[in-house]
Design a protein around this motif. Structure first.
Motif, PDB file in Angstrom:
ATOM      1  N   LEU A  10       1.072  -1.393   0.152  1.00  0.00           N
ATOM      2  CA  LEU A  10       0.241   0.364  -0.504  1.00  0.00           C
ATOM      3  C   LEU A  10       0.787   1.436  -0.224  1.00  0.00           C
ATOM      4  O   LEU A  10       1.486   1.366   0.463  1.00  0.00           O
ATOM      5  CB  LEU A  10      -0.620  -0.207   1.428  1.00  0.00           C
ATOM      6  N   VAL A  11       0.346   2.421  -0.655  1.00  0.00           N
ATOM      7  CA  VAL A  11       1.243   3.451  -0.940  1.00  0.00           C
ATOM      8  C   VAL A  11       0.536   4.125  -1.481  1.00  0.00           C
ATOM      9  O   VAL A  11      -0.229   3.856  -2.010  1.00  0.00           O
ATOM     10  CB  VAL A  11       2.844   3.143  -2.099  1.00  0.00           C
ATOM     11  N   GLN A  12       1.169   5.623  -1.276  1.00  0.00           N
ATOM     12  CA  GLN A  12       0.266   7.379  -0.933  1.00  0.00           C
ATOM     13  C   GLN A  12       0.329   7.019  -2.509  1.00  0.00           C
ATOM     14  O   GLN A  12       1.173   6.980  -3.366  1.00  0.00           O
ATOM     15  CB  GLN A  12       0.545   7.863  -0.422  1.00  0.00           C
ATOM     16  N   ALA A  13      -0.469   7.818  -3.405  1.00  0.00           N
ATOM     17  CA  ALA A  13      -0.820   8.525  -4.820  1.00  0.00           C
ATOM     18  C   ALA A  13       0.939   9.264  -4.555  1.00  0.00           C
ATOM     19  O   ALA A  13       1.044   9.676  -3.957  1.00  0.00           O
ATOM     20  CB  ALA A  13      -1.848   9.516  -4.799  1.00  0.00           C
ATOM     21  N   GLY A  14       1.795   9.412  -6.004  1.00  0.00           N
ATOM     22  CA  GLY A  14       2.972  10.556  -6.052  1.00  0.00           C
ATOM     23  C   GLY A  14       4.223   9.349  -5.433  1.00  0.00           C
ATOM     24  O   GLY A  14       5.132   9.111  -5.875  1.00  0.00           O
ATOM     25  N   GLY A  15       3.981   7.934  -4.526  1.00  0.00           N
ATOM     26  CA  GLY A  15       4.799   7.535  -4.067  1.00  0.00           C
ATOM     27  C   GLY A  15       5.279   6.410  -5.054  1.00  0.00           C
ATOM     28  O   GLY A  15       5.491   6.349  -6.652  1.00  0.00           O
ATOM     29  N   GLU A  87      -5.402   4.569  -9.959  1.00  0.00           N
ATOM     30  CA  GLU A  87      -6.009   3.580 -11.144  1.00  0.00           C
ATOM     31  C   GLU A  87      -4.734   2.793 -11.017  1.00  0.00           C
ATOM     32  O   GLU A  87      -4.792   1.746 -12.693  1.00  0.00           O
ATOM     33  CB  GLU A  87      -5.939   5.284 -12.719  1.00  0.00           C
ATOM     34  N   ASP A  88      -3.462   3.151 -10.799  1.00  0.00           N
ATOM     35  CA  ASP A  88      -2.205   2.003 -11.077  1.00  0.00           C
ATOM     36  C   ASP A  88      -2.564   1.056  -9.919  1.00  0.00           C
ATOM     37  O   ASP A  88      -1.614  -0.535 -10.188  1.00  0.00           O
ATOM     38  CB  ASP A  88      -0.859   2.581 -10.734  1.00  0.00           C
ATOM     39  N   THR A  89      -3.814   0.486  -9.236  1.00  0.00           N
ATOM     40  CA  THR A  89      -4.132  -0.148  -8.536  1.00  0.00           C
ATOM     41  C   THR A  89      -4.213  -1.521  -9.024  1.00  0.00           C
ATOM     42  O   THR A  89      -5.273  -1.471  -9.533  1.00  0.00           O
ATOM     43  CB  THR A  89      -5.012   0.141  -6.919  1.00  0.00           C
ATOM     44  N   ALA A  90      -4.411  -2.647  -8.432  1.00  0.00           N
ATOM     45  CA  ALA A  90      -4.102  -3.434  -8.978  1.00  0.00           C
ATOM     46  C   ALA A  90      -3.149  -5.130  -9.078  1.00  0.00           C
ATOM     47  O   ALA A  90      -2.630  -4.621  -8.013  1.00  0.00           O
ATOM     48  CB  ALA A  90      -3.084  -3.722 -11.246  1.00  0.00           C
ATOM     49  N   VAL A  91      -3.879  -6.585  -9.099  1.00  0.00           N
ATOM     50  CA  VAL A  91      -2.793  -7.332  -9.043  1.00  0.00           C
ATOM     51  C   VAL A  91      -1.403  -7.931 -10.389  1.00  0.00           C
ATOM     52  O   VAL A  91      -2.627  -7.402 -11.091  1.00  0.00           O
ATOM     53  CB  VAL A  91      -3.486  -9.203  -9.168  1.00  0.00           C
ATOM     54  N   TYR A 108       5.318 -18.886 -18.305  1.00  0.00           N
ATOM     55  CA  TYR A 108       4.864 -19.244 -16.601  1.00  0.00           C
ATOM     56  C   TYR A 108       4.982 -18.011 -16.030  1.00  0.00           C
ATOM     57  O   TYR A 108       4.834 -16.626 -16.343  1.00  0.00           O
ATOM     58  CB  TYR A 108       6.248 -19.963 -16.096  1.00  0.00           C
ATOM     59  N   TRP A 109       3.340 -17.837 -15.023  1.00  0.00           N
ATOM     60  CA  TRP A 109       3.101 -16.895 -14.266  1.00  0.00           C
ATOM     61  C   TRP A 109       3.356 -17.235 -12.783  1.00  0.00           C
ATOM     62  O   TRP A 109       3.462 -18.773 -12.441  1.00  0.00           O
ATOM     63  CB  TRP A 109       1.267 -17.211 -14.440  1.00  0.00           C
ATOM     64  N   GLY A 110       4.052 -15.607 -11.840  1.00  0.00           N
ATOM     65  CA  GLY A 110       3.952 -15.950 -10.524  1.00  0.00           C
ATOM     66  C   GLY A 110       2.879 -15.789 -10.061  1.00  0.00           C
ATOM     67  O   GLY A 110       1.048 -15.801 -11.306  1.00  0.00           O
ATOM     68  N   GLN A 111       2.632 -15.847  -9.113  1.00  0.00           N
ATOM     69  CA  GLN A 111       0.930 -16.158  -8.524  1.00  0.00           C
ATOM     70  C   GLN A 111       0.770 -14.399  -7.857  1.00  0.00           C
ATOM     71  O   GLN A 111      -0.550 -14.396  -7.894  1.00  0.00           O
ATOM     72  CB  GLN A 111       1.423 -16.412  -7.280  1.00  0.00           C
ATOM     73  N   GLY A 112       1.374 -13.593  -8.332  1.00  0.00           N
ATOM     74  CA  GLY A 112       0.994 -12.188  -8.278  1.00  0.00           C
ATOM     75  C   GLY A 112       0.987 -11.365  -7.244  1.00  0.00           C
ATOM     76  O   GLY A 112       0.804 -12.050  -5.952  1.00  0.00           O
ATOM     77  N   THR A 113       0.899 -10.127  -7.033  1.00  0.00           N
ATOM     78  CA  THR A 113       1.099  -9.372  -5.371  1.00  0.00           C
ATOM     79  C   THR A 113       0.235  -7.988  -5.674  1.00  0.00           C
ATOM     80  O   THR A 113       0.929  -7.517  -6.892  1.00  0.00           O
ATOM     81  CB  THR A 113       3.207  -8.864  -5.478  1.00  0.00           C
ATOM     82  N   GLN A 114       0.184  -7.764  -5.095  1.00  0.00           N
ATOM     83  CA  GLN A 114      -1.233  -6.885  -4.638  1.00  0.00           C
ATOM     84  C   GLN A 114      -0.633  -5.298  -4.877  1.00  0.00           C
ATOM     85  O   GLN A 114       0.376  -4.822  -4.040  1.00  0.00           O
ATOM     86  CB  GLN A 114      -1.929  -6.747  -3.513  1.00  0.00           C
ATOM     87  N   VAL A 115      -0.731  -4.002  -5.312  1.00  0.00           N
ATOM     88  CA  VAL A 115      -0.418  -3.024  -5.660  1.00  0.00           C
ATOM     89  C   VAL A 115      -1.813  -2.450  -5.993  1.00  0.00           C
ATOM     90  O   VAL A 115      -2.266  -2.024  -5.971  1.00  0.00           O
ATOM     91  CB  VAL A 115       0.775  -2.571  -6.529  1.00  0.00           C
ATOM     92  N   THR A 116      -1.922  -0.954  -4.251  1.00  0.00           N
ATOM     93  CA  THR A 116      -2.609  -0.725  -3.682  1.00  0.00           C
ATOM     94  C   THR A 116      -1.755   0.843  -3.514  1.00  0.00           C
ATOM     95  O   THR A 116      -1.128   1.390  -2.894  1.00  0.00           O
ATOM     96  CB  THR A 116      -3.734  -1.055  -2.814  1.00  0.00           C
ATOM     97  N   VAL A 117      -2.765   2.001  -3.950  1.00  0.00           N
ATOM     98  CA  VAL A 117      -2.751   3.214  -4.194  1.00  0.00           C
ATOM     99  C   VAL A 117      -3.805   4.601  -4.102  1.00  0.00           C
ATOM    100  O   VAL A 117      -4.616   4.276  -4.990  1.00  0.00           O
ATOM    101  CB  VAL A 117      -1.891   3.434  -6.181  1.00  0.00           C
ATOM    102  N   SER A 118      -3.423   4.736  -2.807  1.00  0.00           N
ATOM    103  CA  SER A 118      -4.170   5.196  -2.105  1.00  0.00           C
ATOM    104  C   SER A 118      -4.270   7.111  -2.563  1.00  0.00           C
ATOM    105  O   SER A 118      -3.136   7.548  -2.436  1.00  0.00           O
ATOM    106  CB  SER A 118      -3.793   5.519  -0.766  1.00  0.00           C
ATOM    107  N   SER A 119      -5.477   7.469  -2.760  1.00  0.00           N
ATOM    108  CA  SER A 119      -5.918   9.448  -3.335  1.00  0.00           C
ATOM    109  C   SER A 119      -5.397   9.982  -1.511  1.00  0.00           C
ATOM    110  O   SER A 119      -4.725   9.986  -0.569  1.00  0.00           O
ATOM    111  CB  SER A 119      -6.982   9.111  -3.896  1.00  0.00           C
TER     112      SER A 119
END
Length: 119
Positions: A10-15, A87-91, A108-119
């Protein structure tokens, strides 16, 4: 062959965040390595690509903000993400075309990692 992604959060916008994805197992060589992302209710989209020679390509939405790189000695691909937007928030998923022998390759695929950008 397994791909293990890490670095989301989890990161703030601009981070900034840096994602990593390490391939392990029986690996002869790795061709293209990619990062995809999938936001809720949306299709998975290609974010960035890097070839074995180091050529890169990016989705228009991330050009100038994201940088893909790889360490061939470590079989690892990275995604440096700067100036993050909500809008970059996604797995985020890593993907690679891996040869386990000189004459055979697989996707091959990895398992996914969540990125959440707060406004």
């Amino acid at each position: 062959v397994q791909l293990q992604a890490s670095g989301g959060g989890l990161v703030q916008a601009g981070g900034s965040l840096r994602l990593s994805c390490a391939a392990s197992g029986r690996i002869f060589s790795i061709n293209a390595m990619n990062w995809y992302r999938q936001a809720p209710g949306k299709q998975r989209e290609l974010v960035a690509t890097i070839t074995s020679a180091g050529s890169t390509n990016y989705a228009d939405s991330v050009k100038g903000r994201f940088t893909i790189s790889r360490d061939n000695a470590k079989n690892t691909v990275y995604l440096e993400m700067n100036s993050l937007k909500p809008e970059d928030t996604a797995v985020y998923y890593c993907n690679a075309d891996v040869r386990d022998t000189p004459w055979r390759s697989g996707d091959y695929w990895g398992q996914g990692t969540q990125v959440t950008v707060s406004s």
